[in-house]
Design a protein around this motif. Structure first.
Motif, PDB file in Angstrom:
ATOM      1  N   HIS A   2      37.550  17.372  30.220  1.00  0.00           N
ATOM      2  CA  HIS A   2      36.746  17.856  31.340  1.00  0.00           C
ATOM      3  C   HIS A   2      35.839  16.765  31.908  1.00  0.00           C
ATOM      4  CE1 HIS A   2      38.057  21.970  31.149  1.00  0.00           C
ATOM      5  NE2 HIS A   2      37.948  21.916  29.841  1.00  0.00           N
ATOM      6  N   LYS A   3      35.478  15.787  31.081  1.00  0.00           N
ATOM      7  CA  LYS A   3      34.625  14.709  31.552  1.00  0.00           C
ATOM      8  C   LYS A   3      35.295  13.931  32.687  1.00  0.00           C
ATOM      9  CE  LYS A   3      32.425  10.475  29.910  1.00  0.00           C
ATOM     10  NZ  LYS A   3      32.172   9.628  28.749  1.00  0.00           N
ATOM     11  N   TYR A   4      36.609  13.718  32.580  1.00  0.00           N
ATOM     12  CA  TYR A   4      37.327  12.913  33.559  1.00  0.00           C
ATOM     13  C   TYR A   4      38.060  13.751  34.598  1.00  0.00           C
ATOM     14  CZ  TYR A   4      36.320   9.443  30.062  1.00  0.00           C
ATOM     15  OH  TYR A   4      35.674   8.637  29.180  1.00  0.00           O
ATOM     16  N   ALA A   5      38.253  15.022  34.325  1.00  0.00           N
ATOM     17  CA  ALA A   5      39.030  15.866  35.235  1.00  0.00           C
ATOM     18  C   ALA A   5      38.219  17.053  35.741  1.00  0.00           C
ATOM     19  CB  ALA A   5      40.285  16.341  34.527  1.00  0.00           C
ATOM     20  N   ALA A   6      36.929  16.889  35.826  1.00  0.00           N
ATOM     21  CA  ALA A   6      36.068  17.983  36.289  1.00  0.00           C
ATOM     22  C   ALA A   6      36.506  18.442  37.672  1.00  0.00           C
ATOM     23  CB  ALA A   6      34.615  17.532  36.305  1.00  0.00           C
ATOM     24  N   GLY A   7      36.688  19.727  37.813  1.00  0.00           N
ATOM     25  CA  GLY A   7      37.077  20.289  39.093  1.00  0.00           C
ATOM     26  C   GLY A   7      38.567  20.297  39.368  1.00  0.00           C
ATOM     27  N   LEU A   8      39.357  19.612  38.548  1.00  0.00           N
ATOM     28  CA  LEU A   8      40.807  19.608  38.730  1.00  0.00           C
ATOM     29  C   LEU A   8      41.443  20.703  37.889  1.00  0.00           C
ATOM     30  CD1 LEU A   8      41.810  15.841  38.585  1.00  0.00           C
ATOM     31  CD2 LEU A   8      41.779  17.321  40.577  1.00  0.00           C
ATOM     32  N   ARG A   9      42.449  21.328  38.433  1.00  0.00           N
ATOM     33  CA  ARG A   9      43.207  22.298  37.647  1.00  0.00           C
ATOM     34  C   ARG A   9      44.184  21.527  36.763  1.00  0.00           C
ATOM     35  NH1 ARG A   9      46.657  27.606  39.412  1.00  0.00           N
ATOM     36  NH2 ARG A   9      47.677  27.805  37.407  1.00  0.00           N
ATOM     37  N   LEU A  10      44.194  21.854  35.479  1.00  0.00           N
ATOM     38  CA  LEU A  10      45.115  21.241  34.529  1.00  0.00           C
ATOM     39  C   LEU A  10      46.024  22.319  33.962  1.00  0.00           C
ATOM     40  CD1 LEU A  10      42.599  18.991  32.569  1.00  0.00           C
ATOM     41  CD2 LEU A  10      44.110  18.318  34.433  1.00  0.00           C
ATOM     42  N   ASP A  11      47.326  22.081  34.005  1.00  0.00           N
ATOM     43  CA  ASP A  11      48.307  23.012  33.466  1.00  0.00           C
ATOM     44  C   ASP A  11      49.279  22.238  32.591  1.00  0.00           C
ATOM     45  OD1 ASP A  11      47.772  25.645  34.788  1.00  0.00           O
ATOM     46  OD2 ASP A  11      48.070  24.440  36.588  1.00  0.00           O
ATOM     47  N   PHE A  12      49.836  22.936  31.620  1.00  0.00           N
ATOM     48  CA  PHE A  12      50.864  22.355  30.766  1.00  0.00           C
ATOM     49  C   PHE A  12      52.205  22.960  31.137  1.00  0.00           C
ATOM     50  CE2 PHE A  12      48.262  19.933  27.970  1.00  0.00           C
ATOM     51  CZ  PHE A  12      47.039  20.569  27.983  1.00  0.00           C
ATOM     52  N   ALA A  13      53.254  22.140  31.080  1.00  0.00           N
ATOM     53  CA  ALA A  13      54.601  22.605  31.397  1.00  0.00           C
ATOM     54  C   ALA A  13      55.599  21.716  30.667  1.00  0.00           C
ATOM     55  CB  ALA A  13      54.851  22.547  32.896  1.00  0.00           C
ATOM     56  N   VAL A  14      56.845  22.134  30.674  1.00  0.00           N
ATOM     57  CA  VAL A  14      57.932  21.295  30.186  1.00  0.00           C
ATOM     58  C   VAL A  14      58.658  20.785  31.419  1.00  0.00           C
ATOM     59  CG1 VAL A  14      60.070  21.228  28.874  1.00  0.00           C
ATOM     60  CG2 VAL A  14      58.146  22.587  28.049  1.00  0.00           C
ATOM     61  N   GLY A  17      62.509  18.355  30.039  1.00  0.00           N
ATOM     62  CA  GLY A  17      62.619  18.510  28.589  1.00  0.00           C
ATOM     63  C   GLY A  17      61.484  17.907  27.787  1.00  0.00           C
ATOM     64  N   GLU A  18      60.460  17.419  28.454  1.00  0.00           N
ATOM     65  CA  GLU A  18      59.320  16.793  27.778  1.00  0.00           C
ATOM     66  C   GLU A  18      58.045  17.550  28.122  1.00  0.00           C
ATOM     67  OE1 GLU A  18      59.595  14.301  25.698  1.00  0.00           O
ATOM     68  OE2 GLU A  18      61.651  13.701  26.141  1.00  0.00           O
ATOM     69  N   PRO A  19      57.073  17.584  27.205  1.00  0.00           N
ATOM     70  CA  PRO A  19      55.788  18.195  27.521  1.00  0.00           C
ATOM     71  C   PRO A  19      55.111  17.408  28.642  1.00  0.00           C
ATOM     72  CG  PRO A  19      55.862  17.458  25.218  1.00  0.00           C
ATOM     73  CD  PRO A  19      57.133  17.048  25.860  1.00  0.00           C
ATOM     74  N   ALA A  20      54.431  18.123  29.516  1.00  0.00           N
ATOM     75  CA  ALA A  20      53.783  17.462  30.643  1.00  0.00           C
ATOM     76  C   ALA A  20      52.445  18.119  30.944  1.00  0.00           C
ATOM     77  CB  ALA A  20      54.683  17.537  31.878  1.00  0.00           C
ATOM     78  N   LEU A  21      51.548  17.337  31.474  1.00  0.00           N
ATOM     79  CA  LEU A  21      50.251  17.807  31.937  1.00  0.00           C
ATOM     80  C   LEU A  21      50.259  17.675  33.453  1.00  0.00           C
ATOM     81  CD1 LEU A  21      47.330  18.705  31.333  1.00  0.00           C
ATOM     82  CD2 LEU A  21      46.739  16.285  31.211  1.00  0.00           C
ATOM     83  N   ILE A  22      50.092  18.792  34.141  1.00  0.00           N
ATOM     84  CA  ILE A  22      50.066  18.794  35.600  1.00  0.00           C
ATOM     85  C   ILE A  22      48.606  18.718  36.023  1.00  0.00           C
ATOM     86  CG2 ILE A  22      50.645  20.095  37.672  1.00  0.00           C
ATOM     87  CD1 ILE A  22      52.900  21.380  35.974  1.00  0.00           C
ATOM     88  N   VAL A  23      48.278  17.687  36.784  1.00  0.00           N
ATOM     89  CA  VAL A  23      46.903  17.416  37.174  1.00  0.00           C
ATOM     90  C   VAL A  23      46.732  17.797  38.640  1.00  0.00           C
ATOM     91  CG1 VAL A  23      45.096  15.668  37.311  1.00  0.00           C
ATOM     92  CG2 VAL A  23      46.864  15.500  35.541  1.00  0.00           C
ATOM     93  N   GLY A  24      46.063  18.929  38.867  1.00  0.00           N
ATOM     94  CA  GLY A  24      45.924  19.431  40.234  1.00  0.00           C
ATOM     95  C   GLY A  24      47.313  19.597  40.816  1.00  0.00           C
ATOM     96  N   GLY A  25      47.513  19.252  42.036  1.00  0.00           N
ATOM     97  CA  GLY A  25      48.847  19.192  42.610  1.00  0.00           C
ATOM     98  C   GLY A  25      49.220  17.762  42.913  1.00  0.00           C
ATOM     99  N   ASP A  26      48.437  16.832  42.353  1.00  0.00           N
ATOM    100  CA  ASP A  26      48.549  15.435  42.749  1.00  0.00           C
ATOM    101  C   ASP A  26      49.306  14.544  41.788  1.00  0.00           C
ATOM    102  OD1 ASP A  26      46.950  16.018  44.969  1.00  0.00           O
ATOM    103  OD2 ASP A  26      45.149  15.799  43.761  1.00  0.00           O
ATOM    104  N   GLY A  27      49.601  15.022  40.598  1.00  0.00           N
ATOM    105  CA  GLY A  27      50.287  14.161  39.647  1.00  0.00           C
ATOM    106  C   GLY A  27      50.688  14.898  38.392  1.00  0.00           C
ATOM    107  N   VAL A  28      51.577  14.259  37.659  1.00  0.00           N
ATOM    108  CA  VAL A  28      52.078  14.810  36.406  1.00  0.00           C
ATOM    109  C   VAL A  28      52.090  13.693  35.376  1.00  0.00           C
ATOM    110  CG1 VAL A  28      54.069  15.841  35.259  1.00  0.00           C
ATOM    111  CG2 VAL A  28      53.528  16.498  37.589  1.00  0.00           C
ATOM    112  N   LEU A  29      51.601  13.987  34.184  1.00  0.00           N
ATOM    113  CA  LEU A  29      51.706  13.057  33.066  1.00  0.00           C
ATOM    114  C   LEU A  29      52.751  13.607  32.107  1.00  0.00           C
ATOM    115  CD1 LEU A  29      47.943  12.316  32.331  1.00  0.00           C
ATOM    116  CD2 LEU A  29      49.569  10.881  33.558  1.00  0.00           C
ATOM    117  N   LEU A  30      53.827  12.842  31.891  1.00  0.00           N
ATOM    118  CA  LEU A  30      54.885  13.225  30.968  1.00  0.00           C
ATOM    119  C   LEU A  30      54.655  12.507  29.654  1.00  0.00           C
ATOM    120  CD1 LEU A  30      57.493  12.717  33.690  1.00  0.00           C
ATOM    121  CD2 LEU A  30      57.301  14.863  32.465  1.00  0.00           C
TER     122      LEU A  30
END
Length: 68
Positions: A2-14, A17-30
């Motif tokens: 939350h310190k670095y992503a305050a105000g952004l929606r964070l969601d988890f998804a696959v 086939g890999e776990p991913a963190l969806i950061v707002g609608g602006d990016g995905v970390l796989l």
């Protein structure tokens, strides 16, 4: 997180086939794992790939609107 992503929606998804963190609608970390350890983290910020991903996730009841 939350310190670095305050105000952004964070969601988890696959994604691909890999776990991913969806950061707002602006990016995905796989996150790729190997024997329980993080092997690689990849960021996806290409708008065309994100549009495709958003269409795919819209079919998922838990992530019907990943951009908020």
């Amino acid at each position: 997180m939350h310190k670095y992503a305050a105000g952004l929606r964070l969601d988890f998804a696959v994604v691909n086939g890999e776990p991913a963190l969806i950061v707002g609608g602006d990016g995905v970390l796989l996150v790729e794992f190997d024997e329980g350890l993080v092997r690689q983290v990849r960021a996806v910020v290409n708008p065309h790939k994100l549009e495709f991903l958003q269409r795919q996730l819209s079919r998922s009841p838990s992530l019907s609107n990943p951009s908020g």
